[in-house]
Design a protein around this motif. Structure first.
Motif, short mmCIF file in Angstrom:
data_model
loop_
_atom_site.label_atom_id
_atom_site.label_comp_id
_atom_site.label_asym_id
_atom_site.label_seq_id
_atom_site.Cartn_x
_atom_site.Cartn_y
_atom_site.Cartn_z
N ASP A 1 0.81 -1.33 0.13
CA ASP A 1 0.07 0.01 -0.04
C ASP A 1 0.71 1.26 -0.09
OD1 ASP A 1 -2.28 -1.48 -0.12
OD2 ASP A 1 -2.21 -1.72 2.21
N ARG A 2 2.00 1.11 0.55
CA ARG A 2 2.54 2.50 0.89
C ARG A 2 3.25 2.73 -0.60
NH1 ARG A 2 5.84 1.97 6.62
NH2 ARG A 2 3.57 2.16 7.72
N LEU A 3 3.59 1.97 -1.46
CA LEU A 3 3.98 2.42 -3.01
C LEU A 3 2.96 3.22 -3.46
CD1 LEU A 3 5.52 -0.82 -4.51
CD2 LEU A 3 6.58 1.42 -3.92
N ARG A 4 1.54 2.89 -3.41
CA ARG A 4 0.53 3.79 -3.95
C ARG A 4 0.43 4.95 -3.25
NH1 ARG A 4 -4.31 0.47 -5.05
NH2 ARG A 4 -3.52 0.26 -7.20
N GLU A 5 0.43 4.94 -2.00
CA GLU A 5 0.46 5.96 -0.89
C GLU A 5 1.35 7.11 -1.55
OE1 GLU A 5 1.81 6.77 3.28
OE2 GLU A 5 0.13 5.34 3.09
N LEU A 6 2.65 6.68 -1.78
CA LEU A 6 3.92 7.67 -2.05
C LEU A 6 3.46 8.04 -3.32
CD1 LEU A 6 6.61 5.41 -0.60
CD2 LEU A 6 6.04 7.91 0.19
N ARG A 7 2.98 7.32 -4.38
CA ARG A 7 2.73 7.82 -5.68
C ARG A 7 1.63 9.00 -5.77
NH1 ARG A 7 -0.61 6.19 -9.42
NH2 ARG A 7 -1.43 4.27 -8.67
N LYS A 8 0.67 8.48 -5.06
CA LYS A 8 -0.46 9.50 -4.97
C LYS A 8 -0.13 10.72 -4.26
CE LYS A 8 -3.79 6.77 -6.84
NZ LYS A 8 -4.63 7.00 -7.89
N GLU A 9 0.64 10.73 -3.20
CA GLU A 9 1.11 11.82 -2.45
C GLU A 9 1.86 12.83 -3.57
OE1 GLU A 9 3.45 10.92 0.69
OE2 GLU A 9 1.90 10.14 1.83
N ARG A 10 2.47 12.22 -4.39
CA ARG A 10 3.36 13.10 -5.21
C ARG A 10 2.66 13.49 -6.57
NH1 ARG A 10 6.48 10.26 -1.70
NH2 ARG A 10 8.56 11.28 -1.25
N GLY A 11 1.50 12.99 -6.46
CA GLY A 11 0.69 13.32 -7.75
C GLY A 11 1.09 12.47 -8.92
#
Length: 65
Positions: A2-12
């Motif tokens: 989940d953290r990969l998706r979270e990091l990607r989304k945080e950075r747009g």
């Protein structure tokens, strides 16, 4: 992971942008994000470097980025 998706989304970022930045196929990035496939150590290193976080953070062993 989940953290990969979270990091990607945080950075747009899109999967395609991360793919270009890491030289990892976007299909595999999607599979890593959904947990269908686990990345090997060299891929984890690339992703941790790309997002500027620790491998332990990526795999959920630490909350410290």
């Amino acid at each position: 992971m989940d953290r990969l998706r979270e990091l990607r989304k945080e950075r747009g970022l899109t999967l395609d942008l991360v793919s270009v930045g890491t030289n990892i196929n976007s299909v595999y990035l999607s599979r890593y994000e959904t947990g269908k496939v686990s990345p090997n150590i060299s891929t984890l290193i690339k992703l941790a470097d790309y997002y500027d976080v620790s491998i332990d953070y990526l795999v959920g062993r630490s909350d410290v980025r």
